[in-house]
Design a protein around this motif. Structure first.
Motif, PDB file in Angstrom:
ATOM      1  N   ASP A  11       9.882 -28.561   9.831  1.00 35.43           N
ATOM      2  CA  ASP A  11      10.228 -29.903   9.344  1.00 35.43           C
ATOM      3  C   ASP A  11      10.000 -29.959   7.826  1.00 35.43           C
ATOM      4  O   ASP A  11       9.129 -30.670   7.336  1.00 35.43           O
ATOM      5  CB  ASP A  11       9.380 -30.980  10.046  1.00 35.43           C
ATOM      6  N   ILE A 125       6.204 -24.764  12.868  1.00 38.74           N
ATOM      7  CA  ILE A 125       5.371 -25.345  11.810  1.00 38.74           C
ATOM      8  C   ILE A 125       5.654 -26.836  11.630  1.00 38.74           C
ATOM      9  O   ILE A 125       5.437 -27.409  10.569  1.00 38.74           O
ATOM     10  CB  ILE A 125       5.521 -24.577  10.483  1.00 38.74           C
ATOM     11  N   TYR A 167      -1.135 -33.996  12.486  1.00 40.33           N
ATOM     12  CA  TYR A 167       0.186 -34.608  12.365  1.00 40.33           C
ATOM     13  C   TYR A 167       1.257 -34.031  13.298  1.00 40.33           C
ATOM     14  O   TYR A 167       1.989 -34.790  13.952  1.00 40.33           O
ATOM     15  CB  TYR A 167       0.643 -34.534  10.900  1.00 40.33           C
ATOM     16  N   ASN A 168       1.414 -32.710  13.359  1.00 37.83           N
ATOM     17  CA  ASN A 168       2.497 -32.136  14.177  1.00 37.83           C
ATOM     18  C   ASN A 168       2.331 -32.536  15.640  1.00 37.83           C
ATOM     19  O   ASN A 168       3.298 -32.887  16.317  1.00 37.83           O
ATOM     20  CB  ASN A 168       2.527 -30.609  14.062  1.00 37.83           C
ATOM     21  N   ASP A 242       1.227 -24.494   6.696  1.00 30.47           N
ATOM     22  CA  ASP A 242       2.295 -23.715   7.324  1.00 30.47           C
ATOM     23  C   ASP A 242       2.341 -22.254   6.871  1.00 30.47           C
ATOM     24  O   ASP A 242       2.555 -21.356   7.708  1.00 30.47           O
ATOM     25  CB  ASP A 242       3.636 -24.405   7.084  1.00 30.47           C
TER      26      ASP A 242
HETATM   27  O1  RIB Z   1      -0.698 -31.361   9.782  1.00 28.02           O
HETATM   28  C1  RIB Z   1      -0.020 -30.462   8.936  1.00 28.02           C
HETATM   29  C2  RIB Z   1       1.364 -30.220   9.445  1.00 28.02           C
HETATM   30  O2  RIB Z   1       2.079 -31.456   9.458  1.00 28.02           O
HETATM   31  C3  RIB Z   1       2.165 -29.285   8.530  1.00 28.02           C
HETATM   32  O3  RIB Z   1       3.085 -28.561   9.301  1.00 28.02           O
HETATM   33  C4  RIB Z   1       2.881 -30.247   7.622  1.00 28.02           C
HETATM   34  O4  RIB Z   1       4.115 -29.716   7.146  1.00 28.02           O
HETATM   35  C5  RIB Z   1       3.173 -31.392   8.555  1.00 28.02           C
HETATM   36  O5  RIB Z   1       4.348 -31.073   9.290  1.00 28.02           O
END
Ligand code: RIB
Ligand code: CA
Length: 311
Positions: A11, A125, A167-168, A242
Motif C-alpha cells: 500500500d 507490507i 496499522y496493517n 516495510d
Molecule cells: O504499521 C506500519 C505499516 O502500516 C507499514 O506497512 C506502513 O506502510 C503502513 O502500511
C-alpha cells in the motif's frame, strides 16, 4: 538463476516505497508481481504510486495489479497524516505511462501461485485483504504458497493505529485472521522490531554518492514521514517498517524469530485488531507463525544503505 520468486503486496506508502527501492537492490529476488491494496491511502492512489515507483526503479517488466478498494468487513481507514495526501510524502515523481494489468490483485496472486506451486513467497507490507480474497476464492492456494512474510502487528510494543493494534492489521483484522488460520508458513515482522529501525537524516547523509534521483526521492518522502513521527509519536527519525520485512527475505539473520501461536482480537471493546503471541503456550495450541522479536538494527541499516548504493 531465477532466484527467490516473490509477489509484493503493498500500500505505497513511504516505507513501502523504501521496500521497493531495496527489492530493486536485491538481485537474489525475482519479483513476479506487485499487487496493490487500500491502506496508507486509497487503492487508486496506491496504484499510481506503485506505477511511479516501477518507473523510477526500472521495474517495468513486473506486472502491477490493482486490488481491494476496502477491507473485507471494516470501512476504509487511510493514513494520510502519516504518508501525505499523495501517499509519498513530499516526494514528486513523474506521472506514470505504464498501466496496470487486466487481472485484479487477488486473481493475479491465484494465477501466479497456481503456475508456480510451492515456489512463491508473498511479501505483504500492507493490509492483507488481497491475500485473504485470493485464499477465499481458491481454497487450494494455501497448500501451494511457499510462505508469507507479513509486516504486521505488534506483540509488546505499543500500537501505532490504536494503543494495542498495528496499522496493517487494524485496517483489516478479518483478513489477517484468515491468514493466521490458513496453515500457510507465516513470518510476522511486528512493530517490536520495526520501530527499532529508525531512519534519520544521518542515514540520508550516508547515502551520499548513491543514485541522485533515488536519494532525492528518499529525502523528500522520508522528510514528511519524519515530521509525522516527531509530531504524533515524539520519535526522532522514521520507522522503516516495510524495508525490514523485505530485507529478511535475503538476510534472515538480521532478526531472531520465535515460533508462537498467534491469535487476533476481532470483537474487543478497546483491543480490536490486537494480535497476541502465546509466549508461555498457555493455549496448548501449536505455533502458527514465526515472529521476529529481536533485530540487529545496525546490521539492517548498513544492509539498507549498502544495497541502495549499488543501484
Ligand atoms: O504499521 C506500519 C505499516 O502500516 C507499514 O506497512 C506502513 O506502510 C503502513 O502500511
Ligand atoms: Ca505498508
Amino acid at each position: 538463476g531465477a532466484g527467490m520468486k516473490v509477489i509484493l503486496d503493498t500500500d505505497p506508502g513511504i516505507d513501502d516505497a523504501l521496500a521497493f527501492i531495496l527489492l530493486k537492490a536485491m538481485p537474489e529476488i525475482s519479483l513476479q508481481a506487485i499487487t496493490v491494496t487500500h491502506g496508507n491511502t486509497t487503492v487508486e492512489k496506491c496504484t499510481t504510486n506503485a506505477l511511479k515507483l516501477v518507473e523510477l526503479l526500472g521495474m517495468r517488466d513486473v506486472p502491477v495489479a490493482m486490488g481491494a478498494t476496502e477491507p473485507l468487513v471494516k470501512t476504509l481507514s487511510v493514513a494520510e497524516e502519516t504518508h501525505g495526501d499523495t501517499g509519498l510524502g513530499h516526494a514528486v515523481l513523474p506521472n506514470p505511462t505504464t498501466t496496470i494489468v487486466e487481472s485484479n490483485a487477488a486473481n493475479l496472486i491465484i494465477d501466479i501461485v497456481n503456475a508456480n506451486p510451492g515456489e512463491i513467497t508473498i511479501l505483504c507490507i500492507g493490509p492483507v485483504t488481497n491475500l485473504a480474497l485470493a485464499l477465499l476464492k481458491d481454497p487450494t492456494l494455501r497448500k501451494k504458497i511457499k510462505n508469507v512474510v507479513s509486516m504486521a502487528g505488534t506483540i509488546h510494543y505499543p500500537g501505532n493505529a490504536t494503543p494495542s493494534s498495528e496499522y496493517n492489521v487494524f485496517c483489516d483484522p478479518e483478513s489477517f485472521d484468515i491468514l493466521l488460520r490458513s496453515g500457510i508458513d507465516l513470518t510476522i515482522v511486528p512493530l517490536d522490531v520495526t520501530y527499532q529501525c529508525l531512519f534519520t537524516k544521518a542515514h540520508i547523509e550516508r547515502l551520499a554518492g548513491a543514485r541522485e534521483d533515488v536519494c532525492n526521492f528518499i529525502d523528500r518522502s522520508t522528510a514528511f514521514y519524519m515530521e509525522f513521527h516527531a509530531e504524533y509519536q515524539g520519535i526522532q527519525g522514521c520507522a522503516i517498517n516495510d524495508p525490514l520485512a523485505a530485507a529478511i527475505l535475503v538476510k534472515p539473520d538480521l532478526v531472531k524469530m520465535r515460533d508462537y501461536y498467534v491469535d487476533i482480537e476481532l470483537h474487543g471493546e478497546f483491543t480490536t485488531a490486537k494480535i497476541s503471541a502465546d509466549h508461555f503456550n498457555a493455549s496448548g495450541k501449536a505455533p502458527n507463525a514465526k515472529v521476529a522479536m529481536e533485530v540487529d538494527v545496525d546490521a539492517f541499516m548498513d544492509f539498507f544503505i549498502e544495497r541502495v548504493k549499488t543501484l
